[in-house]
Scaffold this motif. Structure first.
Motif, PDB file in Angstrom:
ATOM      1  N   ALA A   1      -0.376   0.652   6.486  1.00 42.83           N
ATOM      2  CA  ALA A   1       0.745   1.241   7.236  1.00 42.83           C
ATOM      3  C   ALA A   1       2.019   1.261   6.400  1.00 42.83           C
ATOM      4  CB  ALA A   1       1.004   0.421   8.491  1.00 42.83           C
ATOM      5  N   TYR A   2       2.896   2.160   6.823  1.00 43.34           N
ATOM      6  CA  TYR A   2       4.305   2.051   6.450  1.00 43.34           C
ATOM      7  C   TYR A   2       4.912   1.175   7.538  1.00 43.34           C
ATOM      8  CZ  TYR A   2       3.398   6.229   3.615  1.00 43.34           C
ATOM      9  OH  TYR A   2       2.915   7.125   2.703  1.00 43.34           O
ATOM     10  N   HIS A   3       4.601  -0.106   7.437  1.00 42.91           N
ATOM     11  CA  HIS A   3       4.801  -0.948   8.610  1.00 42.91           C
ATOM     12  C   HIS A   3       6.270  -1.044   9.024  1.00 42.91           C
ATOM     13  CE1 HIS A   3       3.673  -3.772  11.628  1.00 42.91           C
ATOM     14  NE2 HIS A   3       4.707  -4.499  11.270  1.00 42.91           N
TER      15      HIS A   3
ATOM     16  N   ASN B   1      -1.614  -3.372   4.371  1.00 36.18           N
ATOM     17  CA  ASN B   1      -1.531  -3.455   5.838  1.00 36.18           C
ATOM     18  C   ASN B   1      -1.788  -2.099   6.481  1.00 36.18           C
ATOM     19  OD1 ASN B   1       0.871  -2.133   5.329  1.00 36.18           O
ATOM     20  ND2 ASN B   1       2.181  -3.853   5.907  1.00 36.18           N
TER      21      ASN B   1
ATOM     22  N   ASP C   1       0.819  -1.213   0.000  1.00 36.61           N
ATOM     23  CA  ASP C   1       0.000   0.000   0.000  1.00 36.61           C
ATOM     24  C   ASP C   1       0.861   1.275   0.000  1.00 36.61           C
ATOM     25  OD1 ASP C   1       0.832  -0.689   2.578  1.00 36.61           O
ATOM     26  OD2 ASP C   1      -1.016  -0.067   3.560  1.00 36.61           O
ATOM     27  N   GLY C   2       1.836   1.329   0.903  1.00 34.27           N
ATOM     28  CA  GLY C   2       2.671   2.531   0.966  1.00 34.27           C
ATOM     29  C   GLY C   2       3.367   2.780  -0.356  1.00 34.27           C
TER      30      GLY C   2
END
Ligand code: TPP
Ligand code: MG
Length: 646
Positions: A564-566, A562, A535-536
């Motif tokens: 997020a920028y996990h 997710n 996603d990011g």
């Protein structure tokens, strides 16, 4: 740039008519086979011409001049001679003549102009394309601003040793620049912006110079270590007419044979490998062409030595009994000889590292383990950017292309293998095959953990996707670390185009365009391209999905959403723990929620079939099945899957 009026015809020299934008376009013969474009009918000045003049700095009503044989036509001949199939580009007036020559004079075929919405996407596409195809496609970038946008993606390709052919427009001559914006988009030494991370650049001052530098640039980009190059197409050179008596020719392209390891060093390496009890082969960017994978299989089988595939390229079949990538740590610790093939980080391969308040590292090899390196990386190095990693202490080092060296190494190994050694190799191979089977079983078991969880586990996502594509001629055109390497652990990769590795420079925003570029290369071979899309990463420049839709590039993007920028979330959590302040607030700046981003709406808005967001794992298989059908028909599709972090 001084020019003799006798030999050069200036772009302002011919008068054909009047009226804003009334260009009458036709080209004359040239060294290549020109397409004859239909001359568009002259248009009259639009009523809002004054407004347009204020916005663009282009006079609304001028004498209309024609030039039926611009230098840019010749530049297109040069690109055709190099076999460049596509131009990925966001349009810019600094290369307007070249653009027009590609689509009209060149007939928009080989090269074909592909519309990109961001220069970073254009270069990312070129990067992904070259990883499948081996050859570069070209990127046209607007002077200054376009190249600035392109810079990060060029850096990724440089770190990843991938050839990308960047041409940018510029107007060197201050006297011929249009007042206003053309000054802001002109530069003395434009390539200086990216010179630290390209292999070569040039700013040709004549058409003959352009042809020579274009051919030279291609050759340099394709000689290991393969890398991006930058060429400036001067605006006057593009737009000025080719003088009637100009004697232009395009030099012949002869690619250099890649450098092979010195034969004495090859023999020494073979002796060490044959004598070793526990040799290990580690490959990163080793398989440069389709032949590389087969050669590595041959070497590994000849020695019955395990292979650790670090995944810079598709080096080794994942289900081969000698693929022991998942047992990397134990194998390195037990090895007496380690052969590194095009390793980015040999030091990191043989050391452990702790990212604690006090950063510590230690060797993981046994005392006396011998290290052999073959890499073309030793043949070319820039100083400023530090992608070359720590200095490894080696026992034998060859500054050479690993793939080109493998045939001689395999031959030397076979020559030195006595009947005794062969028996020892076979015993080793039997034990390794058993250990390899255990690793696959372990991966399958681990993949079942959290099988029914929502959000969906990355293992489930990978397994469901595999179920839908495994009977197709598929190609995974995304990287795997963000999904815990599940595809490489579970799927059966055995062809060179089935995996494209990572970005090289870890510049996020690479994933989406590289996937589209790789899918473009796969399209003509009828392969099914799939990408697991972070996603990011997508949110840097999502419009590359529109490029895929517009140019009918079949690609299935399965979102690893997710929210997020996990990776960065984990870094901030680590700092919060270290500073003893609790991790509750680490979500600030690192999560993509409130509101959640709806990727299927984005994709739909960009003309791509989309499904999701899908949070219930039971819905995933059917959604993937429908999307794969669309892709098999030649269109891109996206399935938004809400996932657990890793
Ligand atoms: C251009 C750029 N900006 C920032 C970073 C720092 N960075 C590293 S990983 C990451 C998060 C990427 O998020 P996503 O693609 O969603 O992957 P995830 O970590 O969630 O698995 C960022 C921002 C980077 N590597 N490159
Ligand atoms: Mg993410």
């Amino acid at each position: 740039m001084a020019r003799s009026k006798k030999t050069t015809v200036n772009r302002r020299n011919f008068i054909r008519g009047a009226g804003a934008g009334a260009a009458v376009l036709a080209t004359t013969g040239s060294p290549a086979t020109p397409q004859q474009p239909t001359a568009p009918a002259p248009r009259v000045a639009a009523p809002n011409a004054a407004v347009r003049e204020a916005e663009t700095g282009t006079p609304a009503s001028v004498e209309v001049l024609t030039n039926e044989r611009p230098g840019s036509d010749f530049m297109v001949d040069v690109l055709k001679s190099l076999g460049i199939e596509y131009i990925c580009s966001n349009p810019g007036s600094s290369f307007r003549a070249l653009h027009e020559s590609v689509i009209n004079y060149g007939g928009n075929r080989n090269p074909e102009f592909l519309t990109c919405c961001h220069e970073e996407s254009a270069v990312g596409m070129a990067h992904g394309f070259a990883k499948i195809e081996g050859n570069p496609l070209a990127v046209f970038a607007h002077g200054t601003v376009g190249l600035q946008h392109a810079a990060m993606a060029i850096y990724n390709a440089y770190c990843d040793r991938v050839p990308v052919y960047v041409i940018f427009g510029n107007l060197a001559n201050a006297v011929t620049r249009r007042p206003g914006v053309e000054w802001a988009h002109s530069v003395q030494d434009g390539a200086s912006l990216v010179r630290d991370f390209v292999k070569w650049d040039d700013a040709p001052a004549s058409l003959t110079h352009f042809a020579e530098s274009a051919v030279r640039a291609y050759k340099i980009a394709m000689t290991p270590p393969t890398m991006p190059i930058v060429l400036v197409a001067d605006g006057d050179l593009q737009e000025d007419a080719i003088a009637g008596d100009a004697r232009l020719s395009i030099p012949k392209l002869t690619l250099s044979a890649p450098p092979q390891g010195e034969l004495g060093a090859v023999a020494e390496a073979a002796r060490m490998l044959v004598a070793a009890e526990n040799p290990v082969i580690v490959a990163d960017r080793a398989a440069r062409t389709p032949a590389g994978l087969k050669l590595l299989v041959d070497l590994a089988e000849s020695l019955q030595a395990p292979v650790i595939d670090q995944g810079g390229r598709m080096n080794f079949p994942t289900r081969h009994p000698l693929n022991h990538t998942e047992r990397s740590r134990a194998l390195i610790a037990n090895a007496d000889v380690i052969l590194g093939l095009e390793l980015t980080d040999f030091w990191g391969t043989v050391h452990s590292y702790r990212d604690q308040l006090v950063r510590t590292s230690q060797p993981v090899t046994k005392p006396g383990a011998k290290l052999i390196s073959i890499t073309a990386g030793d043949l070319f190095l820039h100083s400023n950017y530090q992608d070359f990693q720590r200095y490894p202490e080696l026992d034998l080092s060859m500054a050479a292309d690993a793939e080109a060296t493998l045939p001689a190494l395999i031959e030397a190994v076979k020559r030195l293998t006595t009947a005794d050694r062969k028996r020892a190799f076979e015993d080793r191979g039997t034990k390794l095959a058993a250990a390899g089977r255990d690793a696959l079983d372990r991966a399958r078991t681990e993949a079942t953990y959290a099988w029914d969880a929502s959000p969906i586990s990355t293992a489930r996502l990978s397994a469901e996707l595999w179920g839908q594509i495994k009977n197709d001629d598929w190609s995974l055109v995304s990287d795997v670390p963000f999904v815990s390497r599940w595809p490489l652990r579970l799927w059966n990769f055995d062809k060179h185009y089935q995996y494209i590795g990572g970005s090289g420079g870890a510049g996020v925003g690479y994933g989406a365009p590289a996937a589209v570029g790789a899918a473009l290369a796969n399209r003509k071979r009828g392969r099914l391209s799939v990408s697991i899309q972070n996603d990011g990463d997508l949110m840097y420049a999502p419009a590359v999905l529109w490029t895929a839709a517009h140019h009918r590039i079949p690609l299935l993007s399965v979102m690893h959403n997710n929210r997020a920028y996990h990776q960065e979330l984990m870094h901030v959590q680590r700092m919060a723990n270290r500073h003893n302040r609790g991790i509750d607030r680490a979500v600030i700046g690192t999560t993509l929620d409130d509101p959640f981003i709806n990727y299927s709406k984005i994709a739909e808005g960009l003309g791509v079939h989309a499904e999701g967001p899908i949070s219930d794992p039971k819905d995933l298989g059917p959604a993937l099945k429908r999307a794969v059908e669309i892709v098999r028909r030649g269109e891109p599709a996206l399935v938004d899957v809400v996932t657990q972090p890793r």
